[in-house]
Write a protein that holds these residues in place. Sequence first.
Motif, mmCIF file in Angstrom:
data_model
loop_
_atom_site.group_PDB
_atom_site.id
_atom_site.type_symbol
_atom_site.label_atom_id
_atom_site.label_comp_id
_atom_site.label_asym_id
_atom_site.label_seq_id
_atom_site.Cartn_x
_atom_site.Cartn_y
_atom_site.Cartn_z
ATOM 1 N N THR A 52 0.784 -1.235 0.000
ATOM 2 C CA THR A 52 0.000 0.000 0.000
ATOM 3 C C THR A 52 0.816 1.285 0.000
ATOM 4 O OG1 THR A 52 -0.209 -0.268 2.394
ATOM 5 C CG2 THR A 52 -2.065 -0.988 1.044
ATOM 6 N N ALA A 53 2.126 1.220 0.174
ATOM 7 C CA ALA A 53 2.925 2.441 0.062
ATOM 8 C C ALA A 53 2.793 2.988 -1.362
ATOM 9 C CB ALA A 53 4.386 2.160 0.392
ATOM 10 N N PRO A 54 2.830 4.300 -1.540
ATOM 11 C CA PRO A 54 2.581 4.881 -2.872
ATOM 12 C C PRO A 54 3.427 4.293 -3.991
ATOM 13 C CG PRO A 54 2.560 6.600 -1.211
ATOM 14 C CD PRO A 54 2.984 5.341 -0.506
ATOM 15 N N ARG A 55 4.706 4.096 -3.747
ATOM 16 C CA ARG A 55 5.565 3.583 -4.830
ATOM 17 C C ARG A 55 5.187 2.146 -5.189
ATOM 18 N NH1 ARG A 55 8.187 3.586 -0.135
ATOM 19 N NH2 ARG A 55 9.094 1.630 0.612
ATOM 20 N N ALA A 56 4.807 1.342 -4.173
ATOM 21 C CA ALA A 56 4.408 -0.038 -4.446
ATOM 22 C C ALA A 56 3.073 -0.081 -5.173
ATOM 23 C CB ALA A 56 4.323 -0.822 -3.136
ATOM 24 N N ASP A 110 1.995 2.190 -7.180
ATOM 25 C CA ASP A 110 2.260 2.583 -8.564
ATOM 26 C C ASP A 110 2.709 1.373 -9.392
ATOM 27 O OD1 ASP A 110 1.595 5.205 -8.144
ATOM 28 O OD2 ASP A 110 3.645 5.893 -7.863
ATOM 29 N N ARG A 111 3.525 0.517 -8.793
ATOM 30 C CA ARG A 111 3.989 -0.679 -9.507
ATOM 31 C C ARG A 111 2.863 -1.689 -9.683
ATOM 32 N NH1 ARG A 111 9.233 -3.012 -6.619
ATOM 33 N NH2 ARG A 111 9.341 -4.287 -8.528
ATOM 34 N N ALA A 112 1.987 -1.792 -8.666
ATOM 35 C CA ALA A 112 0.795 -2.655 -8.730
ATOM 36 C C ALA A 112 1.135 -4.079 -9.162
ATOM 37 C CB ALA A 112 -0.248 -2.043 -9.658
ATOM 38 N N VAL A 113 1.984 -4.738 -8.380
ATOM 39 C CA VAL A 113 2.392 -6.099 -8.726
ATOM 40 C C VAL A 113 1.505 -7.138 -8.051
ATOM 41 C CG1 VAL A 113 4.276 -7.780 -8.678
ATOM 42 C CG2 VAL A 113 4.772 -5.347 -9.060
ATOM 43 N N ASP A 115 7.017 1.758 -21.215
ATOM 44 C CA ASP A 115 7.816 2.396 -20.166
ATOM 45 C C ASP A 115 7.629 1.743 -18.803
ATOM 46 O OD1 ASP A 115 5.279 3.156 -19.446
ATOM 47 O OD2 ASP A 115 5.660 5.319 -19.453
ATOM 48 N N GLY A 116 6.895 0.618 -18.752
ATOM 49 C CA GLY A 116 6.698 -0.108 -17.503
ATOM 50 C C GLY A 116 5.470 0.298 -16.719
ATOM 51 N N THR A 117 4.743 1.313 -17.171
ATOM 52 C CA THR A 117 3.530 1.748 -16.476
ATOM 53 C C THR A 117 2.496 0.627 -16.478
ATOM 54 O OG1 THR A 117 3.909 4.040 -17.135
ATOM 55 C CG2 THR A 117 1.681 3.462 -16.421
ATOM 56 N N ALA A 118 1.881 0.388 -15.314
ATOM 57 C CA ALA A 118 0.926 -0.705 -15.171
ATOM 58 C C ALA A 118 -0.506 -0.203 -15.295
ATOM 59 C CB ALA A 118 1.106 -1.378 -13.813
ATOM 60 N N SER A 119 -1.348 -0.973 -15.980
ATOM 61 C CA SER A 119 -2.768 -0.656 -16.055
ATOM 62 C C SER A 119 -3.421 -0.894 -14.700
ATOM 63 C CB SER A 119 -3.452 -1.515 -17.126
ATOM 64 O OG SER A 119 -3.439 -2.881 -16.739
ATOM 65 N N ARG A 120 -4.621 -0.349 -14.531
ATOM 66 C CA ARG A 120 -5.306 -0.421 -13.251
ATOM 67 C C ARG A 120 -6.605 -1.203 -13.367
ATOM 68 N NH1 ARG A 120 -0.863 1.378 -10.876
ATOM 69 N NH2 ARG A 120 -2.025 1.589 -8.928
ATOM 70 N N ARG A 121 -7.033 -1.764 -12.249
ATOM 71 C CA ARG A 121 -8.336 -2.426 -12.137
ATOM 72 C C ARG A 121 -9.221 -1.518 -11.276
ATOM 73 N NH1 ARG A 121 -10.037 -7.651 -8.599
ATOM 74 N NH2 ARG A 121 -11.650 -8.561 -9.944
ATOM 75 N N ARG A 122 -10.131 -0.826 -11.893
ATOM 76 C CA ARG A 122 -10.948 0.145 -11.182
ATOM 77 C C ARG A 122 -12.355 -0.414 -10.931
ATOM 78 N NH1 ARG A 122 -7.496 3.477 -14.406
ATOM 79 N NH2 ARG A 122 -6.388 5.017 -13.133
ATOM 80 N N VAL A 136 10.607 -11.833 -8.707
ATOM 81 C CA VAL A 136 10.093 -11.470 -7.386
ATOM 82 C C VAL A 136 10.301 -9.973 -7.210
ATOM 83 C CG1 VAL A 136 10.406 -11.714 -4.894
ATOM 84 C CG2 VAL A 136 10.485 -13.742 -6.366
ATOM 85 N N ALA A 137 9.224 -9.252 -6.916
ATOM 86 C CA ALA A 137 9.289 -7.806 -6.684
ATOM 87 C C ALA A 137 9.402 -7.557 -5.182
ATOM 88 C CB ALA A 137 8.039 -7.124 -7.229
ATOM 89 N N ARG A 138 10.431 -6.867 -4.785
ATOM 90 C CA ARG A 138 10.658 -6.582 -3.359
ATOM 91 C C ARG A 138 10.278 -5.131 -3.035
ATOM 92 N NH1 ARG A 138 13.333 -10.562 -0.731
ATOM 93 N NH2 ARG A 138 14.597 -12.027 -1.938
ATOM 94 N N GLU A 139 9.806 -4.942 -1.806
ATOM 95 C CA GLU A 139 9.495 -3.610 -1.316
ATOM 96 C C GLU A 139 9.964 -3.478 0.137
ATOM 97 O OE1 GLU A 139 8.344 -1.107 -2.905
ATOM 98 O OE2 GLU A 139 7.495 -1.986 -4.738
ATOM 99 N N VAL A 140 10.138 -2.244 0.567
ATOM 100 C CA VAL A 140 10.487 -1.928 1.953
ATOM 101 C C VAL A 140 9.476 -0.916 2.476
ATOM 102 C CG1 VAL A 140 12.243 -0.975 3.506
ATOM 103 C CG2 VAL A 140 12.937 -2.385 1.555
#
Length: 626
Positions: free
Chosen positions: A429-433, A435-438, A448-455, A555-559
Amino acid sequence: MPAPHLSLPPTDRLRSPLTGWTRAHWEALADRQLEALVPYATPGFAQYRLPGRNSWSGVVSDGLEGYARSFLLAAFRIAGAGGDVDPRLIERYARGLTTGTDRESGEAWPRLTDCSQQMVEAASIAIGLHETRPWIWDTLDGRVQERVVDWFSGFVGGKTWDNNWRLFQVVSEQFLASVGAPYSRSDIDGGLDRIEDWYRGDGWYSDGDGRNFDYYIGWAMHLYPLLWARMAGDEDGGRAKVYRERLAQFLTTYPHFFGGDGAPVHQGRSLTYRFAAAAPVWMGALADCTPLAPGLTRRLASGAARHFVERGVPDERGLLPLGWYGTFLPATQAYSGPASPYWSSKGFLGLLLPAGHPVWTERELPLPVEESDQYTALPQPGWLLHGTRHDGIVRLVNHGSDHNLPEGPAQDDPHYAKFAYSTATAPETAPRAWDRAVDNHLALLAPDGTASRRRRIHPLSCSGRVAASRHEARFPGGEEEFTIETTSALHGPWEIRVHRVRAPAGARVREGGHAVADDTQPHAEQGPGWALTRTTTGLTSAVVGLYGWDEEAGVAREVAANAYGPHSATPFLTSASHPGGGSVHVTLVALSQDAVRPRALRESVTCAVDADRIRVRFPDGTELDL
């Protein structure tokens, strides 16, 4: 697991073999929270100004929130003990009423204006005053009573937000009626009539127009109508009977939301209210309409409370931090201030039941997930609940709740937009994570790596072990939409996801599994068409590509992105550059406390695609046509 910050009575393993908790544990937990607030009170006890991030309503409103929400807890404690509590507790909250309604006190509460946060807090005060009437309201000086009535009168003819807020006006004006003060019958009837528009059937409301399904259904949409009925008494016009019948329906499946360790599924907003998840089961017992055995009611509620207590809630100060366990602001909303977590007071509603009531005396009974594997379809919210007995994990597969209005621009929120949630994981839920929406998301990736959204989610079906929905994927800032239709099917401990995708040429497709979090970096593995991550406690998340995926996985990592721990990781699959048009992608998603062997699963679970027909075959011979 011991409670790190709370001194509790001895456990009772005869009466409560699963949690050890008794009524005395609930009283101790309530008392600790109430006493810990005293140092943060203003001199006249009208506000409790707690440390932490302020809400968008400001410090004075936040201080009122501290009074009102803790008063609800105090009221249940006082009334449940028949007034036999430390008299200083009663004195503090009576004095707060005197000071808060005195415009010259320097601690006065903001007036009730249309759609103001104080409307929320007024409802808690109204309920608290009703439940403690012999010990507080009836002892107030007549001039103070007049001031309290004058403050509540701001509701009469007022406007609220068009969702669960309508019920704040209902209970507050019913309190006015109960003390002989002017009120508007049309306000009360209008609010109760409005929630009829949101009743979907099978015990389920939506919290306002649209598909707003979350814990507010239990701790607001079911709770306030029956608290109103306690105030209205014989003048409920027959509504209470309907509300009891609906709550009984809702409770038939509600225990399926709780894991073997007591945790509720981590989905929806305001999760910092924690203990409040137990409110509807207590309300069922209090309104004498529950289908649950008394021992199951207590096991569910005590298990949820114990889950948080053993993980440091309340904290070392005795306070409830903004977050899930410790402070974690990305899991909160901007309307939440430092006292917002005290809406958890609703979870103590069971204290109104006398000590001799069966919910306190009968032996605990196990939760559904403690007895067998569970597969529960909830067509109204569009959810599948999937519990596995061996590890006690419950997963929620989401094909229906998006927290959007039915018309107009739609937004996405990580607490609603994901394909799955669970009792052991939280969304990133952090903003940067975000944005990645993995995690638990099927994304189209722009060059450019931008991810589509499920609204906005359009449910298609939900029955047995299968649910399906459609959404229109859109890139942030873009206008063009691409249809993605997804079917989820449950088999054993696994979820199979089938995605029928329309995508622009050049886009890639990515699918993520559950994000797992820990105090240290989760272990990661990956191979051709699969990826896995595992915490030090053995909680494992894996994705296995069955059809339509490349060999590449990761594997996508976040902190500092996850409510369950500072280090988090999500396994994911990707496809090659899309040729444009339609494609099919099939994934096996696993979340387990058991060992997961993704290489073996990839070799032994087969998938055949023939036009619109997709057949998945498992090693036990079971076949699914999806």
